[in-house]
Structures are given as structure tokens and as C-alpha cells.
Write an enzyme that holds these catalytic residues in place. Structure first.
Site, mmCIF file in Angstrom:
data_model
loop_
_atom_site.group_PDB
_atom_site.id
_atom_site.type_symbol
_atom_site.label_atom_id
_atom_site.label_comp_id
_atom_site.label_asym_id
_atom_site.label_seq_id
_atom_site.Cartn_x
_atom_site.Cartn_y
_atom_site.Cartn_z
ATOM 1 N N PHE A 1 1.078 -1.180 0.453
ATOM 2 C CA PHE A 1 -0.472 0.066 0.246
ATOM 3 C C PHE A 1 1.297 1.357 -0.256
ATOM 4 O O PHE A 1 2.137 0.908 -0.160
ATOM 5 C CB PHE A 1 -1.072 -0.356 1.536
ATOM 6 C CG PHE A 1 0.031 -0.053 1.879
ATOM 7 C CD1 PHE A 1 0.591 1.427 3.418
ATOM 8 C CD2 PHE A 1 0.233 -1.074 2.977
ATOM 9 C CE1 PHE A 1 0.626 1.276 4.160
ATOM 10 C CE2 PHE A 1 0.476 -0.522 4.896
ATOM 11 C CZ PHE A 1 1.048 0.323 5.164
ATOM 12 N N CYS A 2 0.063 2.482 -0.187
ATOM 13 C CA CYS A 2 0.686 4.035 -0.311
ATOM 14 C C CYS A 2 0.058 4.749 -0.481
ATOM 15 O O CYS A 2 -1.302 4.205 0.108
ATOM 16 C CB CYS A 2 1.959 4.407 -1.089
ATOM 17 S SG CYS A 2 0.663 3.993 -3.655
ATOM 18 N N THR A 3 0.546 5.736 -0.675
ATOM 19 C CA THR A 3 -1.296 7.160 0.184
ATOM 20 C C THR A 3 -1.933 6.964 -0.766
ATOM 21 O O THR A 3 -3.118 6.647 -0.613
ATOM 22 C CB THR A 3 -0.399 8.358 0.105
ATOM 23 O OG1 THR A 3 1.255 8.511 0.573
ATOM 24 C CG2 THR A 3 -0.920 8.987 0.406
#
Length: 313
Positions: free
Chosen positions: A179-181
Site C-alpha cells: 500500500f501507499c498514500t
């Protein structure tokens, strides 16, 4: 006044991106939006802010690009304009990994909707990897997430190769969830990881921002605040501006306690970067901060603080 903020990205074949820059910049400028938009042969990436009508006009222009009709955006709000100007930039990559041939249009992991994310990361056969940088991880992440301790996304490939060697040595073949922003880094990371031969690879669709927008806080596995690439610095679970400020020298999030440290000089240094900057850099930052302060005294805007990179949207 309340400003609408739209974060977006899309990987698509965009061979004439250079020729599209001027017209797109003119349209966005005419819509009164500010922020950063990156264009590259692999697609678009950006975060912009403006009035709801201005944002609607800007997104319509972006979706009119050949291949970008289904471009999605994550929305939030701020009481103050979080950007000082509009920048539409040409880049080699819309998020820089530096591994030639990595192409999410050709090879990508499995998207996981925010409503299904908790079940995936609760599975003991899943390893959860935060593909963001160390300073982002430090202020908030998902329960059980691994921190690669990277300073930039360019470091992720080497970290993952070493991590995979450890898994192989242990005889483990877990599912890999990332995941990331806003979704762009983890989407590109899944393309790289699958190209490395990992089969079960997943990523959070829409990123942390979409998860916070979708999943009630009572059900959330997110802990802390989420770093964002604008002057809000971080957002809480309800996407309202968080409690962090920013060191304009190193661009890291800082707390009120950090600002009481003797190493903290506004715009020049903080506890995180005091030992990283040269005397020449600090002198340059001090002069920049002086010009910012003088501009504020005159009631003028100064472009100095906005030296932010748009890694994620």
C-alpha cells in the site's frame, strides 16, 4: 473558504505527453487550481486544489487525454489553499522507481477494494509492506506493516530483492500485500514484484486515502496520521488536516516537540536533518527563509516553501 483537494494518477500509454503540456497547463490555470501535475510516457500523477467547479474543470481536462477517460480521484478538503502555485511538469516516470521496463500497463498485481483490505491483511499468510518512505511510515501505517526503511522509492527494488532472499531462505511463499498514500507507488511496486517472479501480489486500490475515506474509523486497521504531499503535511482518519508541521529544509513531518529542540530553526534545520545539511545548505536555507519572512511582512506570497515533490497521489 473551503478548498477541494483532488489526488489522482493513472498509468496509460501517453506517447505525446510533451505536446499536451501547454494546453493542459492553460486549462488548469484558467480553472484557478493550484498544485502539481506530472506527465510522462507512462501516464499522469498529481494533486491539485481549488474550488469545486475549478476541480471539476481540471479533472474533465485530464480525463479528455487519450487513455485517461476513467481516471479516478480521491477528494478531501482544507480551509486554506495547500499549494502556492500550479506546476505541470514533464518527467521520465510519474513515480520514480528507476527500474527500466517496469510497466503497470503490462503487468500489475491484484487490486483490493478498501472494504476487502482488512480481511487480506489479517490473513497470517500475508506479508504487508508499506511502500512509502521511512518518514511517512513513522507517523502512521497499518497494523503489522513492514517498514522497508527507504528514503526514496528508488531504494525499494534493492530492499525487496533482499527481503525476498530472506523469505526464500525461510522457505516461505506468502501473499504479498502493498500500500501507499494514493495507490501509485504500490501499483508500480506490484508490477516490479511480479516481474521478479512473485505470483500472489496485491495492492490497496486508491491507497490509504481511499481507505480512510471508505472504512469507518471504528473498523479501521490504520494507526496514526497519513503523510500527504502538500502544505497540510498529514491528515487524520476523517481526512481533516493532521497535527504535524513540516521542516521546509528536509521536507519531513515534525511535531511541536521537535520545534522545541535547539536544532530547530524554521526553514533551516530540525532534529531530523541537523546532521545531514552542510553549512552552505543551511546558509542558503536561512537566506530563503529571510526572503519568505520579508514577503509575509509585506503581505505577499513567496514561492520558497513549496519545494515539495509529488511522489504519490
Amino acid at each position: 473558504m473551503t478548498y477541494q483537494i483532488a489526488a489522482f494518477y493513472k498509468f496509460f500509454a501517453f506517447p505525446d505527453f510533451e505536446a499536451r503540456r501547454a494546453d493542459l497547463a492553460q486549462t488548469l490555470c484558467g480553472a484557478g487550481v493550484k498544485g502539481t501535475v506530472l506527465l510522462a510516457a507512462e501516464g499522469v500523477n498529481g494533486t491539485i486544489a481549488g474550488t469545486p467547479n475549478g476541480i471539476a474543470t481540471a479533472l474533465a481536462a485530464l480525463r479528455a487525454l487519450p487513455g485517461a477517460a476513467d481516471l479516478e480521484a480521491k477528494f478531501s478538503e482544507a480551509g486554506e489553499m495547500p499549494f502556492l502555485r500550479l506546476k505541470v511538469r514533464l518527467k521520465k516516470e510519474i513515480v520514480t522507481m528507476g527500474v527500466p521496463g517496469t510497466d503497470p500497463n503490462a503487468l500489475v498485481g491484484t487490486y483490493v477494494e478498501p472494504t476487502d483490505w482488512n480481511a487480506l491483511i489479517s490473513d497470517p499468510d500475508t506479508v504487508l509492506i508499506d511502500t512509502r518512505n521511512d518518514y511517512e511510515y513513522a507517523i502512521g501505517t497499518f497494523e503489522g506493516a513492514i517498514d522497508p526503511e527507504t528514503r526514496t522509492f528508488r531504494e525499494f527494488p534493492d530492499w525487496f530483492r533482499a527481503f525476498r532472499e530472506r523469505l526464500d531462505a525461510e522457505g516461505r511463499t506468502p501473499k504479498v500485500a502493498m500500500f501507499c498514500t494514493g495507490g501509485i507507488r504500490c501499483e508500480k511496486a506490484t508490477s516490479f514484484v511480479k516481474a521478479e517472479g512473485i505470483e500472489d501480489v496485491y495492492h490497496l486500490k486508491g491507497g490509504i486515502l481511499k481507505y480512510l475515506e471508505t472504512v469507518p474509523e471504528t473498523d479501521s486497521k490504520w494507526r496514526g496520521e497519513c503523510f500527504v504531499f502538500d502544505e497540510r503535511v498529514s491528515v487524520k482518519h476523517d481526512l481533516s488536516p493532521g497535527e504535524y508541521d513540516m521542516c521546509h529544509a528536509c521536507k519531513r513531518p515534525i511535531t511541536e516537540a521537535d520545534k522545541t529542540d535547539t536544532s530547530y530553526v524554521p526553514g533551516v534545520s530540525c532534529p531530523h536533518c541537523i546532521d545531514e545539511m552542510s553549512d552552505a545548505q543551511r546558509a542558503r536555507f536561512a537566506e530563503r527563509q529571510k526572503q519568505i519572512d520579508l514577503a509575509r511582512q509585506r503581505g505577499e506570497a513567496h514561492m520558497g516553501p513549496e519545494a515539495r515533490r509529488s511522489e504519490d497521489a
